[in-house]
Design an enzyme around this catalytic site. Structure first.
Site, PDB file in Angstrom:
ATOM      1  N   ASN A   8       4.625   0.513   2.442  1.00  0.00           N
ATOM      2  CA  ASN A   8       3.576  -0.422   2.832  1.00  0.00           C
ATOM      3  C   ASN A   8       4.176  -1.811   2.666  1.00  0.00           C
ATOM      4  OD1 ASN A   8       1.322  -1.983   3.146  1.00  0.00           O
ATOM      5  ND2 ASN A   8       0.026  -0.778   1.784  1.00  0.00           N
ATOM      6  N   ARG A  95       2.766   2.289   6.816  1.00  0.00           N
ATOM      7  CA  ARG A  95       1.424   1.819   7.116  1.00  0.00           C
ATOM      8  C   ARG A  95       1.554   0.663   8.107  1.00  0.00           C
ATOM      9  NH1 ARG A  95      -2.499  -1.959   3.681  1.00  0.00           N
ATOM     10  NH2 ARG A  95      -4.360  -1.636   4.915  1.00  0.00           N
ATOM     11  N   HIS A 184      -8.591   0.157   7.395  1.00  0.00           N
ATOM     12  CA  HIS A 184      -8.726   1.119   6.301  1.00  0.00           C
ATOM     13  C   HIS A 184      -9.023   2.515   6.831  1.00  0.00           C
ATOM     14  CE1 HIS A 184     -10.335  -2.290   3.438  1.00  0.00           C
ATOM     15  NE2 HIS A 184      -9.023  -2.169   3.330  1.00  0.00           N
ATOM     16  N   ARG A 245     -12.214 -12.770   0.953  1.00  0.00           N
ATOM     17  CA  ARG A 245     -12.717 -12.938   2.333  1.00  0.00           C
ATOM     18  C   ARG A 245     -14.241 -12.824   2.354  1.00  0.00           C
ATOM     19  NH1 ARG A 245      -9.240  -8.158   4.746  1.00  0.00           N
ATOM     20  NH2 ARG A 245      -8.216  -8.046   2.729  1.00  0.00           N
ATOM     21  N   GLU A 387      -4.158   6.761   0.218  1.00  0.00           N
ATOM     22  CA  GLU A 387      -3.634   6.475   1.556  1.00  0.00           C
ATOM     23  C   GLU A 387      -2.187   6.936   1.694  1.00  0.00           C
ATOM     24  OE1 GLU A 387      -5.419   2.661   0.685  1.00  0.00           O
ATOM     25  OE2 GLU A 387      -5.730   2.361   2.826  1.00  0.00           O
TER      26      GLU A 387
END
Ligand code: ADP
Length: 405
Positions: A8, A95, A184, A245, A387
């Site tokens: 990642n 990813r 996601h 965010r 993940e």
């Protein structure tokens, strides 16, 4: 046995894991942070799953770029006997945040795929260039292994047009592929499949709401095994309140800041990506810090927590209306897995809808579990996301390496 290196790659960080998809075990991992800064940090860890005792190397030094960082990881991994070659790694899974309109499934990385990922940089300027750098650096330093790209947007390619279409001029949105893509996805798919397994129900017979609440946060509605709505949009800014965010806001606010308040687009981007959400509202850098300030009755922290809960309820309620019938609601990721109070508060208004939390299971359990009361019509679960394992399994599928291939 298939061993996969999962990478990642972020703009200034690299996370790596070597996993065994047969045993679903993590054999080694590494994390490099602050690449390109005067001092970076690096940790490489061997787990006991390798058959040797667990061991670790850490260092603080400058990593000029991703090539230097990965080079150093491989050097230290070699010292710990967990270099990908030592462990017989057969594939590398990456990813990739944005798959745009084309990529629905994980794919083998070819020069064409790479060029397409590069084209998508316009839609994901903060993420895709860093993901691509990870692919290129890994190919350079670990030649001869196949690379598979797994897209964060992939699971959401089934969103119906009514859910993914922005209500703006069609010409404009068609011209630049402006629509909701969702992110996601690897986590939402993994968690929703585990939810069906925990409930011992067929995946394609369940209607689910999944809440992935980490630093980034997103919700999804899944009808009979297909994603039908999700809270993130063209970019990962839309939807729930996140660490830094804001999630949903009036687009007029952005126009106002630029046109009437003299902020540049870059200033607004910084505001929305780094100085909003929990951090913007309360100064808390993460949820743990927020909770301790809430306990101290810090007004800003209490308001931030209330805004988070309010938004969550709106999304759960909205998705309920979209789905018509809900079988399961599942919480995952750092906040979703660990904050019992948030799970209880988010669902506390939904008793009439058949949601009843079992306070004991919610507060005291750990790992994958049911947290609804036995007679709750809607099942509520906590399912830790993984993940990396999902990406490693996707490599198995794409390359035909797995036990079922
Ligand atoms: P990322 O999006 O970076 O993968 P994670 O899923 O790791 O994020 O979630 C990170 C968030 O989870 C942070 O806000 C962190 O404070 C929160 N978190 C992790 N563990 C706990 C805990 N035990 N209690 C409260 N919050 C936690």
């Amino acid at each position: 046995m298939t061993r996969v290196l999962v990478i990642n790659s972020g703009s200034s960080s690299l996370k790596l894991q070597i996993l065994d998809t047969a045993g679903e075990e993590e054999l080694a991992w590494a994390l490099v942070e602050r690449i390109g800064e005067p001092t970076g940090s690096l940790t490489v860890r061997r787990t006991a799953m390798t058959g040797e005792s667990a061991d670790e190397r850490t260092t603080e030094e400058a990593f000029a770029d991703h090539t230097a960082a990965l080079g150093r990881v491989l050097e230290l991994a070699g010292e710990l006997h967990v270099h990908p070659t030592d462990l017989g790694v057969e594939a590398i899974g990456h990813r990739v945040v944005h798959g745009g309109p084309e990529f629905h499934q994980p794919v083998l990385v070819t020069p064409e795929v790479e060029a397409d990922i590069e084209k998508l940089e316009l839609l994901a300027p903060l993420h895709n260039p860093a993901n691509l750098r990870g692919i290129r650096v890994a190919r350079e330093l670990l030649p001869g292994l196949p690379h598979v790209a797994v897209f964060d947007t992939g699971f959401f390619h089934t969103l119906p047009a009514a859910a993914h279409t922005y209500a703006i001029d069609r010409e404009t949105s068609r011209r630049w592929d402006l629509r909701r893509y969702g992110f996601h996805g690897t986590s939402h798919e993994f968690v929703s499949r585990r939810t069906a397994a925990v409930l011992d129900r067929p995946y394609d017979e369940l209607n689910q709401i999944v809440l992935h609440l980490g630093n980034g946060a997103s919700a999804s509605a899944i009808a009979a095994g297909r994603a039908v709505d999700t809270s993130m949009g063209l970019t990962p800014l839309e939807g729930l309140v996140m660490g830094t965010r804001p999630g949903d806001l009036d687009p007029g606010l952005i126009i106002h800041l630029i046109r009437d308040r003299g902020m540049s687009p870059g200033d607004v981007s910084t505001l929305l990506n780094r100085r909003s959400g929990l951090e913007g509202l309360s100064g808390a850098r993460d949820f743990r810090e927020l909770l301790s300030r809430v306990d101290d009755n810090d007004d800003d922290a209490v308001l931030a927590y209330d805004v988070v809960i309010h938004r969550l309820r709106r999304y759960i309620g909205g998705y309920w209306a979209v789905l018509g019938h809900v079988d399961a609601i599942t919480f995952t990721a750092g906040v979703g897995e660990n904050v019992a109070r948030l799970r209880a508060d988010a669902l506390s208004t939904m008793m009439d809808w058949g949601v009843q939390i079992d306070a004991e299971a919610n507060e005291n359990g750990s790992g994958e579990r049911l947290i609804s009361a036995p007679d709750s019509r809607v099942k509520v679960l906590v399912v830790p996301t993984d993940e990396e394992l999902a990406i490693a399994r996707a490599c198995d599928d794409v390359l035909g390496l797995g036990p079922d291939a």
